[in-house]
Design an enzyme around this catalytic site. Structure first.
Site, mmCIF file in Angstrom:
data_model
loop_
_atom_site.group_PDB
_atom_site.id
_atom_site.type_symbol
_atom_site.label_atom_id
_atom_site.label_comp_id
_atom_site.label_asym_id
_atom_site.label_seq_id
_atom_site.Cartn_x
_atom_site.Cartn_y
_atom_site.Cartn_z
ATOM 1 N N GLY A 15 66.024 -44.545 41.043
ATOM 2 C CA GLY A 15 66.465 -44.353 42.432
ATOM 3 C C GLY A 15 67.222 -45.550 42.968
ATOM 4 O O GLY A 15 67.002 -45.997 44.091
ATOM 5 N N SER A 41 60.554 -46.049 40.807
ATOM 6 C CA SER A 41 59.396 -46.918 40.881
ATOM 7 C C SER A 41 59.677 -48.112 41.779
ATOM 8 O O SER A 41 60.555 -48.932 41.476
ATOM 9 C CB SER A 41 59.057 -47.402 39.471
ATOM 10 O OG SER A 41 58.220 -48.510 39.542
ATOM 11 N N VAL A 47 68.785 -52.936 41.326
ATOM 12 C CA VAL A 47 69.587 -54.143 41.132
ATOM 13 C C VAL A 47 69.967 -54.729 42.502
ATOM 14 O O VAL A 47 70.146 -55.939 42.647
ATOM 15 C CB VAL A 47 70.812 -53.849 40.217
ATOM 16 C CG1 VAL A 47 71.843 -53.009 40.914
ATOM 17 C CG2 VAL A 47 71.438 -55.119 39.692
ATOM 18 N N VAL A 49 72.552 -54.775 44.426
ATOM 19 C CA VAL A 49 73.900 -55.237 44.795
ATOM 20 C C VAL A 49 74.837 -54.028 44.742
ATOM 21 O O VAL A 49 74.386 -52.910 44.516
ATOM 22 C CB VAL A 49 74.415 -56.358 43.860
ATOM 23 C CG1 VAL A 49 73.875 -57.705 44.253
ATOM 24 C CG2 VAL A 49 74.099 -56.046 42.402
ATOM 25 N N ALA A 52 80.688 -53.258 47.871
ATOM 26 C CA ALA A 52 82.092 -53.008 48.185
ATOM 27 C C ALA A 52 82.495 -51.719 47.483
ATOM 28 O O ALA A 52 82.075 -51.455 46.363
ATOM 29 C CB ALA A 52 82.961 -54.160 47.701
ATOM 30 N N LYS A 80 87.087 -51.506 54.690
ATOM 31 C CA LYS A 80 87.750 -52.318 53.668
ATOM 32 C C LYS A 80 89.163 -51.773 53.412
ATOM 33 O O LYS A 80 89.325 -50.582 53.136
ATOM 34 C CB LYS A 80 86.921 -52.269 52.369
ATOM 35 C CG LYS A 80 87.561 -52.996 51.201
ATOM 36 C CD LYS A 80 86.712 -52.910 49.945
ATOM 37 C CE LYS A 80 87.478 -53.404 48.732
ATOM 38 N NZ LYS A 80 86.807 -53.090 47.461
ATOM 39 N N PRO A 98 96.114 -54.189 48.263
ATOM 40 C CA PRO A 98 95.782 -53.223 49.313
ATOM 41 C C PRO A 98 95.565 -51.813 48.747
ATOM 42 O O PRO A 98 96.020 -51.507 47.644
ATOM 43 C CB PRO A 98 97.027 -53.240 50.191
ATOM 44 C CG PRO A 98 98.147 -53.548 49.247
ATOM 45 C CD PRO A 98 97.574 -54.351 48.103
ATOM 46 N N THR A 339 84.325 -50.912 41.315
ATOM 47 C CA THR A 339 84.550 -49.592 40.729
ATOM 48 C C THR A 339 83.289 -48.830 40.300
ATOM 49 O O THR A 339 83.372 -47.641 40.002
ATOM 50 C CB THR A 339 85.469 -49.737 39.495
ATOM 51 O OG1 THR A 339 85.035 -50.860 38.726
ATOM 52 C CG2 THR A 339 86.901 -49.925 39.895
HETATM 53 P P1 FAD Z 1 69.554 -49.856 39.568
HETATM 54 O O1 FAD Z 1 69.943 -50.223 40.943
HETATM 55 O O2 FAD Z 1 69.082 -50.968 38.676
HETATM 56 O O3 FAD Z 1 68.418 -48.763 39.688
HETATM 57 C C1 FAD Z 1 67.576 -48.460 38.613
HETATM 58 C C2 FAD Z 1 66.483 -47.537 39.101
HETATM 59 O O4 FAD Z 1 65.717 -47.143 37.983
HETATM 60 C C3 FAD Z 1 65.517 -48.162 40.098
HETATM 61 O O5 FAD Z 1 65.201 -47.233 41.110
HETATM 62 C C4 FAD Z 1 64.257 -48.405 39.281
HETATM 63 O O6 FAD Z 1 63.100 -48.316 40.045
HETATM 64 C C5 FAD Z 1 64.357 -47.234 38.300
HETATM 65 N N1 FAD Z 1 63.591 -47.463 37.075
HETATM 66 C C6 FAD Z 1 63.869 -48.284 36.038
HETATM 67 N N2 FAD Z 1 62.897 -48.209 35.109
HETATM 68 C C7 FAD Z 1 61.990 -47.306 35.563
HETATM 69 C C8 FAD Z 1 60.764 -46.804 35.084
HETATM 70 N N3 FAD Z 1 60.233 -47.210 33.918
HETATM 71 N N4 FAD Z 1 60.094 -45.918 35.813
HETATM 72 C C9 FAD Z 1 60.593 -45.469 37.002
HETATM 73 N N5 FAD Z 1 61.745 -45.910 37.519
HETATM 74 C C10 FAD Z 1 62.438 -46.834 36.815
HETATM 75 N N6 FAD Z 1 79.405 -51.645 42.297
HETATM 76 C C11 FAD Z 1 80.335 -51.329 43.213
HETATM 77 O O7 FAD Z 1 80.776 -50.182 43.282
HETATM 78 N N7 FAD Z 1 80.779 -52.282 44.091
HETATM 79 C C12 FAD Z 1 80.370 -53.566 44.035
HETATM 80 O O8 FAD Z 1 80.784 -54.385 44.850
HETATM 81 C C13 FAD Z 1 79.445 -53.935 43.023
HETATM 82 N N8 FAD Z 1 78.990 -55.213 42.915
HETATM 83 C C14 FAD Z 1 78.124 -55.520 41.911
HETATM 84 C C15 FAD Z 1 77.743 -56.853 41.716
HETATM 85 C C16 FAD Z 1 76.903 -57.177 40.663
HETATM 86 C C17 FAD Z 1 76.534 -58.599 40.421
HETATM 87 C C18 FAD Z 1 76.377 -56.166 39.817
HETATM 88 C C19 FAD Z 1 75.425 -56.506 38.701
HETATM 89 C C20 FAD Z 1 76.724 -54.854 40.022
HETATM 90 C C21 FAD Z 1 77.611 -54.523 41.051
HETATM 91 N N9 FAD Z 1 78.025 -53.219 41.233
HETATM 92 C C22 FAD Z 1 78.964 -52.907 42.180
HETATM 93 C C23 FAD Z 1 77.412 -52.140 40.457
HETATM 94 C C24 FAD Z 1 76.339 -51.491 41.315
HETATM 95 O O9 FAD Z 1 75.441 -52.445 41.789
HETATM 96 C C25 FAD Z 1 75.582 -50.463 40.502
HETATM 97 O O10 FAD Z 1 76.475 -49.629 39.841
HETATM 98 C C26 FAD Z 1 74.736 -49.637 41.405
HETATM 99 O O11 FAD Z 1 73.887 -50.442 42.143
HETATM 100 C C27 FAD Z 1 73.953 -48.613 40.629
HETATM 101 O O12 FAD Z 1 72.903 -49.178 39.949
HETATM 102 P P2 FAD Z 1 71.919 -48.181 39.241
HETATM 103 O O13 FAD Z 1 71.436 -47.207 40.236
HETATM 104 O O14 FAD Z 1 72.574 -47.677 38.019
HETATM 105 O O15 FAD Z 1 70.732 -49.144 38.751
#
Ligand code: FAD
Length: 495
Positions: A15, A41, A47, A49, A52, A80, A98, A339
């Site tokens: 999530g 969980s 993560v 972040v 943008a 933005k 832009p 992206t």
């Molecule tokens: P996560 O946010 O890591 O979520 C993982 C989920 O899985 C969590 O809910 C966690 O609880 C769950 N989970 C994991 N293991 C288990 C388990 N065993 N049991 C139950 N649940 C579990 N993207 C942009 O578009 N613009 C930006 O400006 C940008 N900046 C970024 C800067 C940085 C430094 C980084 C690293 C990434 C950035 N991104 C950006 C990418 C963006 O942050 C991610 O694509 C976005 O947050 C999606 O993450 P996610 O949902 O895939 O993973």
């Protein structure tokens, strides 16, 4: 592969932003046909972040019927218009990428040829002066318009955005289960059967969406789908995010400032600023990176700096058996052009358009994978461009980037532009021709030649024509309200 099995139950694991984006889209658009469950969980967290975005997010929101003002209030969002790049081509350089259209080309030649022709005859106005979004950003101005005259995206609070989408998804029938996934059960075919939670609860499904972030609990840990590493092209592998209180009114753009071994982001929200340093651990230690970041921020520090480690690259297959990886579990290009959110928004829309209601066939899987791979590889090339097309040689990191081998697809684009000022946008490509030209000019590339269609114009005609475009844009930008005051009256957050 579940060939003839009807797909009724979709389970989203995770999530973070990816999980909730997938949940919102599925619940709202296919919720009457499918049972959608999300498992997350709090113990593991997200993560946290990703603040943008780029303009296609507006299309995704309108598809879901999300109200812009409500969403912006809930996420402390601002507008933005693009990205200001500092120190990329050379230390001291600055250029703006832009979102909007730039100038006016002709059927035979895009606007950059016109611009270069003007330059050769002494008309030295910057390329950005032909773009309304760039000029509005320069003046810190912004307004939405009914006729779509301004192309824009948002800066938002990632945690609040996930909460907003959770509420939205639950109001459309999504079932959320809190709990840590401890085990993944598989059918004898290898397809995923169920998630077993720490509590003992078993969550069965027909189709699983892996949104477990860098961990890739289903796609990698269970299905063992390999990862294609892009570190040799995109060597940054670490980031330190840090939030600070706002000390000046929010500007309508992100600033990406290149440093000695990476770059720093500055994303202004309504009440705070998202900052962070992206760097390459081979050329800078975590401690040194933290110091670089702390030396280059303003305002009270609101969060503890923490180091995030990552590997740039992509999953070899985004869809394998009955599992689709979305978000960080599917790959990570790096955040320079914001992206990631776009890629998984498009990923879930792609899945919904191809949805295998009557069973998964290899044809659908292959088509989904081909489209997703083509898309992320185009994005990858665009990001590499920023690092590679540089005159910086002041650190080992920049010398590496300048001299590294690049993908053939990017080498072709660069040569095309260097020789004839030609740029193009492929059919399934996110970045528009103008994005390529702004960044190529901005990074210091000077084409040797360009189309001669405009050579028949007299100096006077050419100069008047180009001056008229600039004047119209300057006047339209000038009439806009200040961004911060527009945000204040349009979508001020109550938080
Ligand atoms: P996560 O946010 O890591 O979520 C993982 C989920 O899985 C969590 O809910 C966690 O609880 C769950 N989970 C994991 N293991 C288990 C388990 N065993 N049991 C139950 N649940 C579990 N993207 C942009 O578009 N613009 C930006 O400006 C940008 N900046 C970024 C800067 C940085 C430094 C980084 C690293 C990434 C950035 N991104 C950006 C990418 C963006 O942050 C991610 O694509 C976005 O947050 C999606 O993450 P996610 O949902 O895939 O993973």
């Amino acid at each position: 592969m579940l060939q003839n099995n009807k797909i009724k139950k979709v389970v989203i694991a995770g999530g973070g932003t990816a999980g909730w984006v997938a949940a919102a889209a599925l619940a709202k658009k296919l919720g009457t046909l499918l049972e959608v469950t999300l498992v997350e969980s709090d113990q593991i967290g997200t993560v946290g972040v990703g603040e943008a975005t780029i303009p296609p997010m507006r299309i995704f929101h309108s598809l879901l019927g999300i109200d812009e003002q409500e969403f912006m209030r809930a996420t402390e969002a601002t507008f933005k218009l693009g990205i200001s790049f500092k120190n990329w081509g050379q230390v001291g350089d600055q250029y703006f990428h832009p979102f909007g259209t730039t100038g006016q080309g002709s059927f035979l030649a895009d606007f950059q040829h016109f611009y270069l022709h003007g330059k050769s005859r002494g008309i030295d106005a910057p390329f950005a002066e032909y773009c309304l979004e760039a000029q509005a950003a320069k003046l810190d101005k912004f307004a939405t318009s009914k006729n779509g005259a301004i192309n824009y995206a948002y800066h938002l609070d990632a945690t609040r955005y996930a909460k907003y989408l959770r509420k939205f998804s639950e109001s459309h029938g999504l079932q959320r289960i809190e709990g840590k996934i401890q085990q993944v059960q598989q059918h004898t075919s290898g397809d995923i059967k169920a998630l077993v939670l720490e509590s003992g609860q078993i969550v069965e499904g027909d189709l699983f969406i892996d949104c477990t972030g860098f961990l890739g609990l289903l796609i990698e840990k269970t299905l063992k789908v390999a990862y294609e590493d892009w570190t040799h092209w995109l060597p940054c592998d670490s980031a330190i995010p840090l939030q600070t209180a706002s000390v000046v009114p929010a500007v309508p753009y992100v600033t990406c400032t290149a440093h000695q071994a990476g770059w720093q982001w500055h994303i202004p929200l309504q009440h705070r600023v998202g900052n962070g340093l992206v760097y390459c651990s081979e050329f800078q230690t975590d401690e040194d990176a933290k110091q670089t970041l702390l030396n280059n921020i303003q305002g009270e520090i609101l969060t503890e700096p923490r180091v995030i480690k990552y590997q740039t690259g992509r999953r070899k297959a985004f869809w394998s058996k009955n599992c689709i990886a979305l978000g960080l579990s599917s790959g990570f290009v790096e955040p320079l052009e914001s992206t990631s959110i776009y890629l998984f928004m498009n990923g879930i829309v792609r899945l919904m358009r191809m949805f295998p209601f009557n069973g998964i066939s290899q044809y659908i899987v292959d088509e989904y994978n081909n489209q997703s791979i083509e898309e992320i590889e185009n994005v990858r090339d665009f990001i590499i461009l920023h690092y590679h097309a540089t005159d910086r040689e002041d650190s080992e990191f920049w010398r590496y980037c300048k001299n590294m081998q690049i993908p053939d697809s990017l080498a072709h684009r660069l040569e095309l532009f260097k020789h004839n000022a030609n740029a193009f946008q492929g059919e399934r490509e996110l970045f528009r021709l103008e994005s390529w030209t702004h960044v190529m000019f901005g990074q210091g590339i000077k084409p040797k030649s360009y189309h001669q269609i405009f050579s028949t114009m007299s100096d006077q005609e050419l100069s008047t024509h180009l001056a008229n475009i600039r004047r119209t844009i300057a006047s339209a930008a000038d009439k806009l309200p200040q961004h911060a005051s527009f945000v204040g009256q349009y979508c001020r957050s109550e938080n």
